[in-house]
Design a protein around this motif. Structure first.
Motif, short mmCIF file in Angstrom:
data_model
loop_
_atom_site.label_atom_id
_atom_site.label_comp_id
_atom_site.label_asym_id
_atom_site.label_seq_id
_atom_site.Cartn_x
_atom_site.Cartn_y
_atom_site.Cartn_z
N UNK A 62 -57.99 11.38 48.18
CA UNK A 62 -58.52 10.02 47.52
C UNK A 62 -57.47 9.73 46.31
N UNK A 63 -56.84 10.59 45.81
CA UNK A 63 -55.95 9.89 44.63
C UNK A 63 -54.63 9.34 45.30
N UNK A 64 -54.27 9.91 46.47
CA UNK A 64 -53.15 9.35 46.97
C UNK A 64 -53.51 7.84 47.71
N UNK A 65 -54.51 7.80 48.22
CA UNK A 65 -55.10 6.55 49.10
C UNK A 65 -55.14 5.58 47.96
N UNK B 84 -55.22 12.76 39.18
CA UNK B 84 -56.14 12.91 40.15
C UNK B 84 -57.45 13.32 39.46
N UNK B 85 -57.65 13.40 38.11
CA UNK B 85 -58.69 13.70 37.36
C UNK B 85 -59.89 12.71 37.78
N UNK B 86 -59.73 11.54 37.91
CA UNK B 86 -60.60 10.75 38.17
C UNK B 86 -61.11 10.67 39.34
N UNK B 87 -60.48 11.25 40.43
CA UNK B 87 -60.84 11.31 41.71
C UNK B 87 -61.81 12.96 41.79
#
Length: 328
Positions: free
Chosen positions: A270-273, A189-192
C-alpha cells in the motif's frame, strides 16, 4: 521509498542503534577504495533500497547506523558521527535553526497523500477545526511536525490551539491504538499500517499543504574531506538511481521493504503503490518551498529565529545527479 520510514515494526520499542563509527581512512577523491562512508539510515530505507535495486556494491566501505527519525540522525551528521543520511523536509530546518554543521546535497519528491493526520475510525473528529484543544501525537522536528503546522495554518489555527505530544513513531503508535491521544500526525508506511491494522481514519492529508520533499544531508566535515566527498557523490547518485528503480518495480520494492522492517506485505505494498520518492533537482523552487516551511515555524514561534535555508544547501553534485536522473 519515503524517507518518512523511521523505524521497524511499530509495536517494537523504539531504539537508536548507532553502529561502530570508526574514524575510517581519508583518501583523495581518486581512490575510493580507501574511503569509509558512515551513513545514517532508518529501517527499510536507504540500505534496503540500494540492496533491492542491486546498487549496494560500492567501491568504498559503508558503515551503517540506524536511527528512529531524522532529527537525531542530523545531530549525528553535525557532530561527525555519521557522514550523510536521508531525512524528510522538516529535520534540516530544525538543524539549521540550531546552526548544525550540515548541508543538504540532494533532493527527492514523493506523494503527499500519505502525509496524514489520523484519528480512530470511531472518533467524533471530522475536520481540522475539531482538533482544537485535542492531543495530537507527532515526532518533534519530523516531516509530520511540519505537516501538522501547515495543516493548522490552512485552517486558521496554530499549534497553540491544541496540545502536541512529542512522541517517536513506535510510542505514538501505542498511544494512538490505546486512545491516549486524539490524533496522530504521521507518514508512510505508518499511515498505511495504521489504516490497515489499527482501525485508523484519515482526518486530513497533505494535499495542498505538504511539499513532499526529502533530502540527503551530509556533515560539513565529511564534505570538506576529498575522499569522503567523492564517496558521497557516488552514494547520492546511487540513491537517485535506486529511487527510479523503485518507481518501476513496486512489487519487488514492497517485498524487500517488508523483509527489512517486518511490516506485513500488504502494508508495504500500500505504501509503495501510493508512490515512492523520485529524485528531483535541488533547485530554486525546492529552496523556496523549504524556506516557506521554515518561515511558518518561525511565525508560529516554534522556532525563535528566522532560518536561511539556502545557507544550508550545497549543489556540488548537481551535474552528477542530473545525469543519474536522466540515464538510470
Amino acid at each position: 521509498m519515503k524517507v518518512r520510514l523511521r523505524n521497524g515494526i511499530l509495536v517494537a520499542v523504539a531504539a537508536v542503534s548507532l553502529a561502530a563509527c570508526g574514524t575510517g581512512t581519508s583518501a583523495t577523491g581518486d581512490d575510493l577504495t580507501k574511503v569509509v562512508l558512515k551513513v545514517g539510515d532508518q529501517k527499510g530505507s536507504s540500505k534496503a533500497l540500494l540492496t533491492a535495486a542491486g546498487l549496494d556494491k560500492a567501491p568504498y566501505r559503508i558503515e551503517w547506523s540506524t536511527f528512529t527519525s531524522g532529527p537525531p540522525l542530523l545531530e549525528a551528521a553535525s557532530s561527525g558521527a555519521i557522514d550523510i543520511g536521508a531525512v524528510g523536509n522538516t529535520p534540516p530546518i530544525f538543524a539549521a535553526a540550531a546552526n548544525a554543521k550540515i548541508s543538504v546535497v540532494s533532493s527527492a519528491k514523493g506523494n503527499v497523500t500519505s502525509d496524514a493526520v489520523l484519528v480512530p475510525a470511531d472518533s467524533p473528529l471530522r475536520s481540522v477545526q475539531d482538533l482544537r484543544g485535542k492531543n495530537v501525537a507527532v515526532a518533534k522536528g519530523s516531516s509530520a511536525h511540519g505537516q501538522i503546522l501547515l495543516t493548522l495554518k490552512a485552517a486558521n489555527l496554530s499549534t497553540k490551539d491544541l496540545k502536541l505530544n512529542f512522541l517517536q513513531p513506535a510510542d505514538a503508535y501505542a498511544a494512538f491504538t490505546q486512545k491516549r491521544v486524539d490524533a496522530w500526525a504521521i507518514w508512510d508506511p505508518y499511515t498505511s499500517q495504521a489504516l490497515q491494522e489499527a482501525n485508523a481514519r484519515v482526518l486530513v492529508d497533505g494535499t495542498g499543504t505538504a511539499n513532499g520533499y526529502s533530502f540527503q544531508v551530509a556533515g560539513r566535515t565529511a564534505l570538506a574531506d576529498p575522499g569522503k566527498s567523492a564517496g558521497i557523490k557516488d552514494y547520492v547518485t546511487r540513491i537517485a538511481k535506486a529511487e527510479k528503480w523503485a518507481d518501476t518495480h513496486h512489487g519487488d520494492w514492497a517485498k524487500a521493504w517488508s523483509a527489512d522492517t517486518g511490516l506485513v506485505i500488504k502494508v508495504t505494498t500500500a505504501a509503495t503503490d501510493a508512490g515512492p520518492d523520485l529524485p528531483v533537482a535541488l533547485d530554486d523552487e525546492v529552496v523556496r518551498s523549504e524556506q516557506r516551511l521554515a518561515d511558518a515555524f518561525t511565525d508560529d514561534r516554534t522556532l525563535t529565529s528566522k532560518v536561511d535555508f539556502q545557507a544550508f544547501v550545497d549543489k556540488r553534485y548537481a551535474a552528477d545527479l542530473d545525469a543519474a536522473r536522466s540515464n538510470s
